[in-house]
Design a protein around this motif. Sequence first.
Motif, mmCIF file in Angstrom:
data_model
loop_
_atom_site.group_PDB
_atom_site.id
_atom_site.type_symbol
_atom_site.label_atom_id
_atom_site.label_comp_id
_atom_site.label_asym_id
_atom_site.label_seq_id
_atom_site.Cartn_x
_atom_site.Cartn_y
_atom_site.Cartn_z
ATOM 1 N N VAL A 1 25.456 -13.679 37.340
ATOM 2 C CA VAL A 1 26.727 -14.110 35.915
ATOM 3 C C VAL A 1 28.186 -12.902 36.531
ATOM 4 O O VAL A 1 29.026 -13.906 36.643
ATOM 5 C CB VAL A 1 26.679 -13.620 34.998
ATOM 6 N N GLY A 2 27.868 -12.052 36.572
ATOM 7 C CA GLY A 2 29.448 -11.706 36.982
ATOM 8 C C GLY A 2 30.140 -11.772 35.904
ATOM 9 O O GLY A 2 31.255 -11.121 36.230
ATOM 10 N N VAL A 3 29.068 -10.824 35.075
ATOM 11 C CA VAL A 3 29.515 -10.104 33.878
ATOM 12 C C VAL A 3 29.162 -8.586 33.158
ATOM 13 O O VAL A 3 28.289 -8.764 33.912
ATOM 14 C CB VAL A 3 29.492 -11.182 32.290
ATOM 15 N N ASN A 4 29.739 -8.587 32.098
ATOM 16 C CA ASN A 4 29.058 -7.088 31.667
ATOM 17 C C ASN A 4 27.288 -7.111 30.873
ATOM 18 O O ASN A 4 27.988 -8.179 30.542
ATOM 19 C CB ASN A 4 29.905 -6.674 30.748
ATOM 20 N N PRO A 5 26.443 -6.396 31.144
ATOM 21 C CA PRO A 5 24.830 -7.037 30.234
ATOM 22 C C PRO A 5 25.203 -6.916 29.231
ATOM 23 O O PRO A 5 24.317 -7.829 28.363
ATOM 24 C CB PRO A 5 24.556 -5.428 30.904
ATOM 25 N N VAL A 6 26.142 -6.397 28.640
ATOM 26 C CA VAL A 6 26.570 -6.248 26.761
ATOM 27 C C VAL A 6 26.374 -7.779 26.712
ATOM 28 O O VAL A 6 25.723 -8.424 25.365
ATOM 29 C CB VAL A 6 27.743 -5.853 26.437
ATOM 30 N N ILE A 7 27.977 -8.445 27.198
ATOM 31 C CA ILE A 7 27.433 -10.272 27.027
ATOM 32 C C ILE A 7 26.666 -11.072 27.445
ATOM 33 O O ILE A 7 25.837 -11.926 26.302
ATOM 34 C CB ILE A 7 29.560 -10.797 27.393
ATOM 35 N N ILE A 8 25.644 -10.496 28.260
ATOM 36 C CA ILE A 8 24.520 -11.002 28.556
ATOM 37 C C ILE A 8 23.138 -10.687 27.284
ATOM 38 O O ILE A 8 22.533 -11.442 26.721
ATOM 39 C CB ILE A 8 23.697 -10.848 29.678
#
Length: 146
Positions: free
Chosen positions: A35-42
């Motif tokens: 996705v290209g985002v921080n794992p916390v967001i995921i």
Amino acid sequence: MQISTRFTIAVHIITCIDYFKDTLPVTSSFLAGSVGVNPVIIRGIMSKLKEAGIIAISQGKSGMTLARPLTEITFYDVYKVTDCVNETGLFHMHENPNPNCPVGRNIQMAMEGKLQDIQAVMEQKMKETTIADVAVDIREKIKQAG
């Protein structure tokens, strides 16, 4: 008006889980890379998807799996799960129109029903569109790229 990126990230997560289910363990770190985002967001979005019964999460090597077939997961399901709209609706009127102005005095009444109708049409279309529709398009693009 803009629907939060949580919606598209959630669709991405669900599609990845389906696509990689037989080849790789799908973890939050793996998804964050895709996705290209921080794992916390995921992880936050995954938690909502799990609560809604869309995905199952297991600790260990297997990672995530789908709790329902892609054909049974609609855009509307994801839209509701990711809190893209609250009880007041998708559109929010400006709060302080001038009551001394004839337009300001009447703008909310004139727009309210129209905006509710637009939201209803959009949500109906979302109910007709499944994540399977997205997965088919992705697989076709991958196949075309060879």
